[in-house]
Structure formats: C-alpha cells, structure tokens
Motif scaffolding. Structure first.
Motif: not given
Length: 342
Positions: A160-174
C-alpha cells in the motif's frame, strides 16, 4: 512521475535492483453495495511508473503486451522508465476488476442481487479482459552475453502507498470505515485485492501467481455500508486465490499453497512476511525463476528471454469493494540472476 521510495540495494547479482511500479487504482464512483466493482465511467492510470536499473552485462526492454519484440538496440538499456510519457500504451489503461488464474483474464457479466454484485455463471461465453485497458500487462525482454536463469527475487514487494492503513490517522481515508476516528480505514487497503503474475505465452506456462498483501482483509459487517480492516491476517481465505473455470457453466475454484494442484506449484502468498514487531513486509519471500536465457540465433553474441508481467485487481477478493475505490499501491520488483540449473 518519479518515485523516490525505492531502496538502494547493493546486491551484486541483481538485474533490476529498483524496478518500481506506482499504480493508482482510480476507479470512478458507482452505486450500490457490491463485491465486484460495477457501473464505472472512467479510471485514471497515469500513476503507473516503472524504473528499472540493471547491472553491467544485462539489458532490459519493455513493450506493450503482444507488440513485436524490440529490434532497435536503443530499446535495450541498463535503465528504463516505464510511464505514460515514455510509453504511450499506459494512457489507454482503465483499471477495472477482472477474474484470472494469472494466465487467462476474463471480464464476466455481472448481476446485482440484495446489494451484492456477482458474475453471471450460466452464460456460455465470458468476454476476455482487454490487456490494453482492464489491467496492466507488459512484455519484459532480457538479454545478456552469457546464459543465466532469471528470477523474480524474494525481496520484490507490492505494498500500500499509505503508511497508516487503519485508525484515526489512516492515510487516504475511506468514507466507509466504522463509526469513530479510531475505526478509520485507508482506501489503500485495496492492495489486498491486487494480484501479480508472470506468464510465458509462447510455452503456455504460468511462471508465478502472487498475492502480495494476504495480510489485509476487509471485514464485511451487518451494516454493509461500514467496514473494518484487519492487517495482520496470517492464515485463512486471504491466502487463497479464487477464479473461474468453464465446466458446463462457470464454476469458481481456488488455489492455495501446497494444495496439490499444478497452479499451486507457482502460487505465492507469503505467510512468513511478518517482522518481529508484527508489521508485514509485502515481500515475495522466496525467489521464483521466470525464464532461462537462450542463445539468439539471429545474434550470435546474445542470450535472450521474454515473459509477460500482469498486474490486476481481482473482483473475487474481499477488498474489491466501493469502500476502497481510489486506493493506491506501489511495487518494487527485483530481478536476480543465477547459473543455469541442470
């Protein structure tokens, strides 16, 4: 576009130590809750960028799948950059979900029942997916003055391009994560639905079928408009690949490591890709031979080989959902060489 995230590996026997694909899954919005993507209008593939660096003595060329082999020596280089600026066929790709065993690619007709889309199984013939449009496919040519076995190295990764996949700081958040900032999910979890294969269509062989991110699993809840994601799966359905075969009507089958089927011999879903702190590396995990260079009778001083590389989003995967549309992923594909095995 240039990608600066590639590791600087100094491995003497690496052919392509920084082969990078940055692919943006930019699927247009659609309606309904579905397992397969449907009702798309357009998509954007200008995020594809491949950089290939080869050591002295090895040359590489890339063409659109099915195009004639390069005849101009200038096409073979130590470093190539595959993007829409240098290779116009990239502009034509409209990434969409398909079904495939890694060799044959289908775009099945879909039906939608109770908010879930699925392939229509009692249709005699499904359309073949278009390698110029629906998924990324390119022919990789390798040549050298010596004979080698060529491998996709164990350090190859698609992540994934995102560093953070889950949680408050998820990148590119759905917008489809469960309620509460702590339950956020990144659209980049679509990487879990990505597949990569290497095929030789001249010898009719599948050399590799790879699930790069089996650790990612999209959980379908009672409220099918909200989802959570697990990023630490170590076994289960994430580690098998589903596809369809024609047996009177279309029937879904699957492959997993060591299931005894011929396809399982080239199948990889790396369950050992976790670090000691629980992070997943997204690495292939073990090197896989994809070709042996053979004497080129038209050029007595060259040994050559060619395979086709395919990358797609698989519609049967749990992560092929509206919640993850516009997710991004990147790949670092590393080739290595070795003495020819007898």
């Amino acid at each position: 576009m240039k990608n600066s995230t590639a590791p600087n590996r100094k491995t003497g026997r690496m052919i392509a130590k920084n082969l990078i694909v940055l692919f943006t899954v930019a699927l247009a919005a659609f309606y309904g809750i579905q397992a397969w993507f449907t009702d798309k209008q357009s998509s954007d593939a200008d995020g594809i960028n491949i950089e290939c660096h080869a050591p002295d003595g090895i040359e590489i060329a890339v063409v659109k799948h099915g195009d004639p082999a390069p005849t101009d020596d200038a096409a073979y280089k130590n470093t190539i950059e595959l993007n829409s600026e240098n290779y116009s066929f990239i502009d034509d790709i409209k990434m969409t979900e398909v079904s495939s065993d890694g060799y044959t690619f289908y775009k099945p007709p879909l039906k939608q029942e109770n908010g879930v889309a699925s392939p229509i199984l009692d249709v005699d013939d499904w359309d073949l997916a278009d390698s110029s449009v629906h998924y990324l496919s390119f022919d990789l040519y390798v040549r050298s003055k010596s004979k080698f076995d060529i491998y996709l190295d164990s350090k190859s990764k698609i992540s994934p391009n995102a560093k953070n996949l889950t949680g408050e700081n998820a990148d590119n958040k759905s917008d489809f994560g469960e309620s509460g900032d702590s339950k956020g999910i990144s659209r980049d979890c679509v990487t879990g639905a990505v597949r990569f294969s290497v095929a030789n269509y001249n010898t009719k062989e599948t050399k590799l079928l790879w699930i790069p991110a089996p650790n990612i699993f999209l959980n379908v809840n009672t409220d099918t408009t909200k989802y959570s994601v697990s990023t630490d799966k170590r076994l289960g359905e994430s580690y098998s690949h589903g596809y369809y075969v024609k047996n009177g009507k279309w029937v879904k089958t699957s492959v997993s490591a060591d299931d005894g089927s011929p396809l399982s011999q080239v199948f990889v879903a790396n369950s050992n890709g976790f670090t000691t702190n629980g992070d997943y590396t997204y690495e292939l995990g073990s090197k896989k031979k994809i070709m042996t260079l053979e004497k080129d009778t038209t050029k007595n001083d060259k040994y050559t080989g060619m395979v086709t590389c395919n990358m797609w989003v698989d519609g049967e995967d749990a992560e092929a959902r509206l919640a993850l549309v516009n997710g991004k992923f990147k790949a670092n594909l590393v080739l290595s060489k070795g003495d020819v095995q007898q």
